[in-house]
Structure formats: C-alpha cells, structure tokens
Design a protein around this motif. Structure first.
Motif, PDB file in Angstrom:
ATOM      1  N   MET A 162      72.358 -32.753   3.641  1.00  0.00           N
ATOM      2  CA  MET A 162      71.537 -33.959   3.556  1.00  0.00           C
ATOM      3  C   MET A 162      72.223 -34.998   2.660  1.00  0.00           C
ATOM      4  N   ALA A 164      71.234 -38.192   0.954  1.00  0.00           N
ATOM      5  CA  ALA A 164      70.079 -39.050   0.661  1.00  0.00           C
ATOM      6  C   ALA A 164      70.533 -40.333  -0.027  1.00  0.00           C
ATOM      7  N   ASN A 223      62.949 -40.148  -2.723  1.00  0.00           N
ATOM      8  CA  ASN A 223      64.323 -40.023  -2.218  1.00  0.00           C
ATOM      9  C   ASN A 223      64.500 -38.898  -1.203  1.00  0.00           C
ATOM     10  N   TYR A 224      63.431 -38.560  -0.492  1.00  0.00           N
ATOM     11  CA  TYR A 224      63.568 -37.695   0.680  1.00  0.00           C
ATOM     12  C   TYR A 224      63.936 -38.578   1.866  1.00  0.00           C
ATOM     13  N   ILE A 225      64.753 -38.018   2.758  1.00  0.00           N
ATOM     14  CA  ILE A 225      65.118 -38.752   3.959  1.00  0.00           C
ATOM     15  C   ILE A 225      63.927 -38.737   4.918  1.00  0.00           C
ATOM     16  N   GLY A 230      62.442 -32.542   5.324  1.00  0.00           N
ATOM     17  CA  GLY A 230      61.963 -31.937   4.076  1.00  0.00           C
ATOM     18  C   GLY A 230      63.135 -31.467   3.242  1.00  0.00           C
ATOM     19  N   ASP A 231      62.891 -30.438   2.436  1.00  0.00           N
ATOM     20  CA  ASP A 231      63.947 -29.922   1.555  1.00  0.00           C
ATOM     21  C   ASP A 231      64.772 -28.874   2.305  1.00  0.00           C
ATOM     22  N   PHE A 232      66.000 -29.217   2.620  1.00  0.00           N
ATOM     23  CA  PHE A 232      66.825 -28.323   3.444  1.00  0.00           C
ATOM     24  C   PHE A 232      67.040 -26.976   2.768  1.00  0.00           C
ATOM     25  N   GLY A 233      67.384 -27.002   1.474  1.00  0.00           N
ATOM     26  CA  GLY A 233      67.663 -25.754   0.749  1.00  0.00           C
ATOM     27  C   GLY A 233      66.457 -24.832   0.739  1.00  0.00           C
TER      28      GLY A 233
HETATM   29  N1  URA Z   1      67.757 -33.229   0.239  1.00  0.00           N
HETATM   30  C1  URA Z   1      66.940 -32.591   1.097  1.00  0.00           C
HETATM   31  O1  URA Z   1      66.937 -31.373   1.197  1.00  0.00           O
HETATM   32  N2  URA Z   1      66.116 -33.341   1.863  1.00  0.00           N
HETATM   33  C2  URA Z   1      66.081 -34.690   1.786  1.00  0.00           C
HETATM   34  O2  URA Z   1      65.311 -35.298   2.516  1.00  0.00           O
HETATM   35  C3  URA Z   1      66.947 -35.329   0.884  1.00  0.00           C
HETATM   36  C4  URA Z   1      67.771 -34.568   0.115  1.00  0.00           C
END
Ligand code: URA
Length: 239
Positions: A162, A164, A223-225, A230-233
């Motif tokens: 990601m 961002a 600052n999420y896209i 969502g949160d990729f990790g």
């Molecule tokens: N990192 C993420 O995992 N998701 C986002 O949207 C932005 C940064």
C-alpha cells in the motif's frame, strides 16, 4: 476527480456485453507503470477490496496480484543477448537476465510479497526495513534494517503493498541510497497507491520505477487509501 469507469473485457467483445468497473486512474509520471486493467486483475482486486472476504481468500487473491507485479517488475531489469542450441541442433537467439537482484520488504505488510518474489527468483536474497510513524510528529522513523552487504551491486525490488502518503517508501529509498544503491536500480512493487502517494514519491525519488496494480481515489483523514482495502497487514497476517 472521479476514478474512470470502463467496460471490462477483451477488445473483440461488444461494449454492451462488458460490465462497467472502476479502473485505475492514469498518472502522468513516466516512471510509474500501472498494470493493464484486465478482467483478471479487476476481479482479483474486487475480491481483496471486499470487507467480507475472509483471510484465506484475501491471502490467496493478494498472492495472485503480487505474482503479476513481480512478473511485470522483472520486465524492467536489463537483459543481454543470449543464444542457445536446442535439442534438435538449431540455435535460438534469445536473452538472459544480467546483474544481481535482491528484494527488500518494508515490514510488516511488505513481507507478504516475499513469497511471490521467491517463486519467480529462486534463492533470491531478501532484506527488510522497518519504518514506523511517530505518533506525535506523524513523521516516519527508521527502526530496523537488515540488508545484503553487497546491496550496492544489486538491483533492488522494494516491496510494500500500500502506497498511502509515500512517507515510508520514500524513507526506505533513502536508506537504500545511503547504502550506495543508485535510485535508478530500485523498482518499487505496490498493489494499491493513492494519487498523493504517487505524486510525493515521484517528486522525491523520480528515478525509482514504480510498478503498481491500481491508483485509487485518494486518502481519508486517517491516511487510509479509499476505497482501498483497509489495513493490508492486518488482513493478510492477523484477522
Ligand atoms: N496501509 C494500509 O494497510 N492500508 C491503507 O489504506 C494505507 C496504508
């Protein structure tokens, strides 16, 4: 600016038979390469963007996109002429890869991309960089790095799914440059980017080549896209 919508499907299919989908924004920076917006890619992205997609499927479909990114990234490495003789005694004039490579993942999410790189490049060296945002200043800070000692002699595939704001990726490139890696020997592989991230990144490190699957709408207040995934990790490693 709205993201463009396009009829998704092969060119020979009549437009009225193609479903319309949101495709990647196009970007003016010539060092940024967006994967072709094929039905495959759009379907894979649709799977991983869905909040109801469970972890096993999220991993499976993300891995398929990662594989496409790695395969495309490798197309940007130099090759030299190479002729071989086939078992029927005829020559084939081809090419072979020249130069050494390594992967560098930006922890933790970038580690999800290591396996896809290993599948394409047998016994590839992989380094890691951990950068985290300082809660108070919201500036990225380098916490840890482990890189091959001869990294200055290698092409580097920098891995982060990601993009961002671009803060971490820019800092990772600065770390690599500090180790003697020329900017033009770095390929940044990325699943989803924000237009802001792409612009920042291309402004600060213009010679790094970016291979991304999709440039999204933008960023939200956290600052999420968006629409993003969502949160990729979290989705790949924990939930
Ligand atoms: N990192 C993420 O995992 N998701 C986002 O949207 C932005 C940064």
């Amino acid at each position: 600016v709205q993201s463009p919508a396009l009829g998704v499907g092969p060119s020979y299919r009549p437009e009225e038979e193609k479903p319309t989908a949101t495709v990647s924004k196009s970007v003016p920076q010539e060092n940024v390469h967006v994967l072709p917006q094929t039905p495959q890619l759009i379907a894979l992205l649709t799977m991983i963007r869905d909040k109801d997609t469970q972890r096993a499927d999220f991993i499976f479909y993300s891995n398929r996109i990662i594989r496409l990114l790695v395969e495309e990234g490798l197309n940007h490495l130099p090759v030299v002429a190479h002729t071989v003789t086939s078992p029927v005694g005829k020559d084939y004039v081809g090419v072979k890869f020249e130069g050494k490579i390594c992967g560098v993942s930006i922890m933790r999410a970038g580690e999800s991309m290591e396996q896809g790189l290993r599948e394409c490049c047998r016994s590839v060296r992989i380094g890691k960089i951990l950068i985290q945002r300082n809660e108070e200043t919201s500036k990225p800070k380098l916490f840890y790095e482990k890189l091959p000692p001869d990294i200055h002699n290698r092409w580097v595939l920098l891995l982060d799914p990601m993009l961002a704001t671009g803060g971490s990726a820019i800092m990772a490139v600065e770390v690599l440059k500090g180790k003697g890696v020329p900017e033009e020997h770095i390929l940044f592989l990325n699943l989803i980017a924000s237009p802001e991230g792409i612009e920042n990144f291309a402004k600060k490190v213009p010679k790094v080549r970016v291979i991304t699957a999709f440039v999204d709408q933008g960023l939200n207040e956290q600052n999420y896209i968006v629409p993003g995934l969502g949160d990729f990790g979290d989705r790949y490693f924990t939930l």
